[in-house]
Design an enzyme around this catalytic site. Structure first.
Site, mmCIF file in Angstrom:
data_model
loop_
_atom_site.group_PDB
_atom_site.id
_atom_site.type_symbol
_atom_site.label_atom_id
_atom_site.label_comp_id
_atom_site.label_asym_id
_atom_site.label_seq_id
_atom_site.Cartn_x
_atom_site.Cartn_y
_atom_site.Cartn_z
ATOM 1 N N ASP A 143 62.075 -7.898 -90.358
ATOM 2 C CA ASP A 143 62.573 -8.040 -89.162
ATOM 3 C C ASP A 143 63.027 -8.958 -88.489
ATOM 4 O O ASP A 143 62.304 -10.124 -88.718
ATOM 5 C CB ASP A 143 61.512 -7.316 -88.270
ATOM 6 C CG ASP A 143 61.878 -6.570 -86.980
ATOM 7 O OD1 ASP A 143 63.156 -6.121 -86.829
ATOM 8 O OD2 ASP A 143 60.914 -6.359 -86.087
ATOM 9 N N HIS A 144 64.284 -9.327 -87.762
ATOM 10 C CA HIS A 144 64.666 -10.404 -87.190
ATOM 11 C C HIS A 144 64.740 -11.758 -88.016
ATOM 12 O O HIS A 144 63.780 -12.495 -87.581
ATOM 13 C CB HIS A 144 64.002 -10.682 -85.757
ATOM 14 C CG HIS A 144 64.540 -9.482 -84.983
ATOM 15 N ND1 HIS A 144 65.733 -9.438 -84.256
ATOM 16 C CD2 HIS A 144 63.843 -8.527 -84.503
ATOM 17 C CE1 HIS A 144 65.707 -8.558 -83.495
ATOM 18 N NE2 HIS A 144 64.525 -7.726 -83.723
ATOM 19 N N GLY A 157 59.164 -4.900 -76.774
ATOM 20 C CA GLY A 157 57.948 -4.864 -75.915
ATOM 21 C C GLY A 157 57.503 -3.658 -75.038
ATOM 22 O O GLY A 157 58.499 -2.716 -74.982
ATOM 23 N N HIS A 198 66.945 -1.066 -81.785
ATOM 24 C CA HIS A 198 65.576 -1.937 -81.513
ATOM 25 C C HIS A 198 65.026 -1.433 -80.366
ATOM 26 O O HIS A 198 65.808 -0.737 -79.527
ATOM 27 C CB HIS A 198 66.116 -3.284 -81.626
ATOM 28 C CG HIS A 198 66.253 -3.873 -83.074
ATOM 29 N ND1 HIS A 198 65.543 -4.891 -83.547
ATOM 30 C CD2 HIS A 198 67.123 -3.469 -84.049
ATOM 31 C CE1 HIS A 198 65.660 -5.175 -85.002
ATOM 32 N NE2 HIS A 198 66.848 -4.317 -85.198
ATOM 33 N N SER A 230 62.775 0.638 -79.423
ATOM 34 C CA SER A 230 62.659 1.990 -79.376
ATOM 35 C C SER A 230 61.322 2.518 -79.211
ATOM 36 O O SER A 230 61.033 3.866 -79.351
ATOM 37 C CB SER A 230 63.138 2.706 -80.531
ATOM 38 O OG SER A 230 64.642 2.520 -80.696
ATOM 39 N N SER A 231 60.395 1.804 -78.811
ATOM 40 C CA SER A 231 59.044 2.483 -78.309
ATOM 41 C C SER A 231 59.162 3.166 -77.066
ATOM 42 O O SER A 231 60.011 3.077 -76.304
ATOM 43 C CB SER A 231 58.190 1.485 -78.160
ATOM 44 O OG SER A 231 57.454 1.198 -79.335
ATOM 45 N N ASN A 264 63.511 1.286 -84.503
ATOM 46 C CA ASN A 264 62.397 0.270 -84.485
ATOM 47 C C ASN A 264 61.320 0.613 -83.534
ATOM 48 O O ASN A 264 61.686 0.637 -82.348
ATOM 49 C CB ASN A 264 62.969 -1.245 -84.403
ATOM 50 C CG ASN A 264 63.890 -1.591 -85.535
ATOM 51 O OD1 ASN A 264 64.081 -0.886 -86.490
ATOM 52 N ND2 ASN A 264 64.100 -2.831 -85.645
HETATM 53 P P1 13P Z 1 59.373 -2.020 -79.740
HETATM 54 O O1 13P Z 1 58.836 -3.377 -78.749
HETATM 55 O O2 13P Z 1 60.199 -1.089 -78.679
HETATM 56 O O3 13P Z 1 58.457 -1.066 -80.345
HETATM 57 O O4 13P Z 1 60.502 -2.345 -80.506
HETATM 58 C C1 13P Z 1 60.317 -2.966 -81.842
HETATM 59 C C2 13P Z 1 61.549 -3.622 -82.410
HETATM 60 O O5 13P Z 1 62.660 -3.371 -82.248
HETATM 61 C C3 13P Z 1 61.302 -4.543 -83.565
HETATM 62 O O6 13P Z 1 62.472 -5.341 -84.141
#
Ligand code: 13P
Length: 345
Positions: A83-84, A199, A232, A234-235, A275
């Site tokens: 990731d990133h 976040g 990204h 997407s929580s 994500n």
């Molecule tokens: P969240 O913080 O919404 O879970 O996103 C995580 C993310 O995009 C990791 O790359």
């Protein structure tokens, strides 16, 4: 060993119109939770590790825990995704350590803070595609900076995030530019900016179209139909977990995430990788706080860690189901990376 590339998995997801949650991993319990949920729902898995995860656990621990996950669940296809990645060098290290997919985030400079120019982004992403595709590893790029359309802030999370105030233009991916970016880099997947951010603090109210631009996904998908779109940030920031955390001594202010129904709308418009990191962290924190509070005389941390794992497992299972991923693990025949190479030439 059922390691597969992101390209193979997302091609399958596109063919059968589903989305795949990409869960962030840092430790044993998170990996076990995700794999147990995948086993229960028969879903393929994307495990993703950020620079923060590598710093926390150490690359050898992460690698061996993921190997253990694949050994324990041999029939679940697993993508190990970085990731990133902040630079081609970081991506190359991950490829060497066995990742089957890497993200080159060239929307920010190597410090993971300063918004980068478009030409810089094209240059570093193209470089990573050349290296990764030569051995069948997939690449995700990012176009547009993740940030809140409400505040203009990106908000640093786990060491990644633009500093300062961003303009709306920077925080919304332009479909025409996406087309040019894909043509010039050759990315397999593209992270797009539509108003989500990393976040727990994404929105101060339930998001509506002015602060979460789900409609833009269809336009980007139309411009780059063969590149898999990634959402990204997407929580969903479940209100029930916020309440449990607060009831047991936590101090989190009012906040809202991306509703699951909006993600489902995104999947119908072309999103394939979703994500999720924060939701797992919230569920685990809530479960641990509750567990410690329920039995203050308990001194075995495994009790709280089991509660945390179970909470994360249930959350992951809900996301697999909601995104239409369930049942697909058994329909994917793993293609070795050496054979994926042919796809790029
Ligand atoms: P969240 O913080 O919404 O879970 O996103 C995580 C993310 O995009 C990791 O790359």
């Amino acid at each position: 060993m059922a390691f597969i590339s992101l390209r193979q998995l997302l091609d399958h997801a596109a063919e059968f119109n589903y989305g795949v949650p990409a869960f962030n991993i840092n430790n044993l319990e998170q990996i076990q939770a995700i794999m147990e949920a995948a086993e229960k729902t028969r879903s393929p898995v994307i495990l993703q590790a950020s620079a923060g995860a590598r710093k926390y656990a150490g690359e050898p621990y992460l690698r061996h825990m993921v190997l253990a996950a694949v050994e324990t669940h041999p029939h679940i296809p697993v993508v190990l995704h970085q990731d990133h990645g902040a630079s081609p060098a970081v991506c190359t290290q991950s490829i060497r350590s066995g990742f089957t997919s890497v993200m080159m985030d060239g929307s920010l400079r190597e410090d993971a803070k300063t918004p980068a120019s478009y030409d810089y982004n094209v240059d570093v992403t193209h470089k990573v595609c050349e290296i990764a595709h030569a051995i069948g590893v997939s690449v995700e790029g990012e176009l547009g900076c993740l940030g809140s359309l409400e505040s203009g802030q990106a908000g640093e999370e786990d060491g990644v995030g633009a500093e300062g105030v961003l303009t709306h233009d920077m925080m919304l991916t332009d479909p025409a530019q996406a087309k040019d970016f894909v043509a010039r880099t050759g990315v397999d997947a593209l992270a797009i900016a539509i108003g989500t951010s990393h976040g727990a603090y994404k929105f101060t109210r339930e998001p509506s179209g002015d602060i979460l631009d789900i409609d833009r996904i269809a336009a980007i998908h139309e411009a780059v139909p063969n590149t898999h779109l990634v959402m990204h940030g997407s929580s969903s920031v479940p209100q029930e977990w916020l309440a449990i955390i607060r009831e047991h001594g936590g101090d989190l202010r009012e906040t809202f995430g991306v509703p699951v129904e909006e993600i489902q709308r995104g999947i119908r418009s072309g999103v394939r990788k979703v994500n999720i990191d924060t939701d797992i962290r919230l569920a685990m924190t809530g479960a641990m706080r509750r567990s410690f509070a329920k039995d203050p005389s308990e001194f075995d941390p495994r009790k709280a860690l089991i509660a945390a794992k179970n909470a994360a497992r249930d959350l992951c299972a809900q996301r697999f189901e909601a995104f239409g991923c369930s049942g697909h693990a058994d329909r994917i025949k793993p293609v070795p990376l050496e054979l994926m190479v042919k796809r790029y030439h």
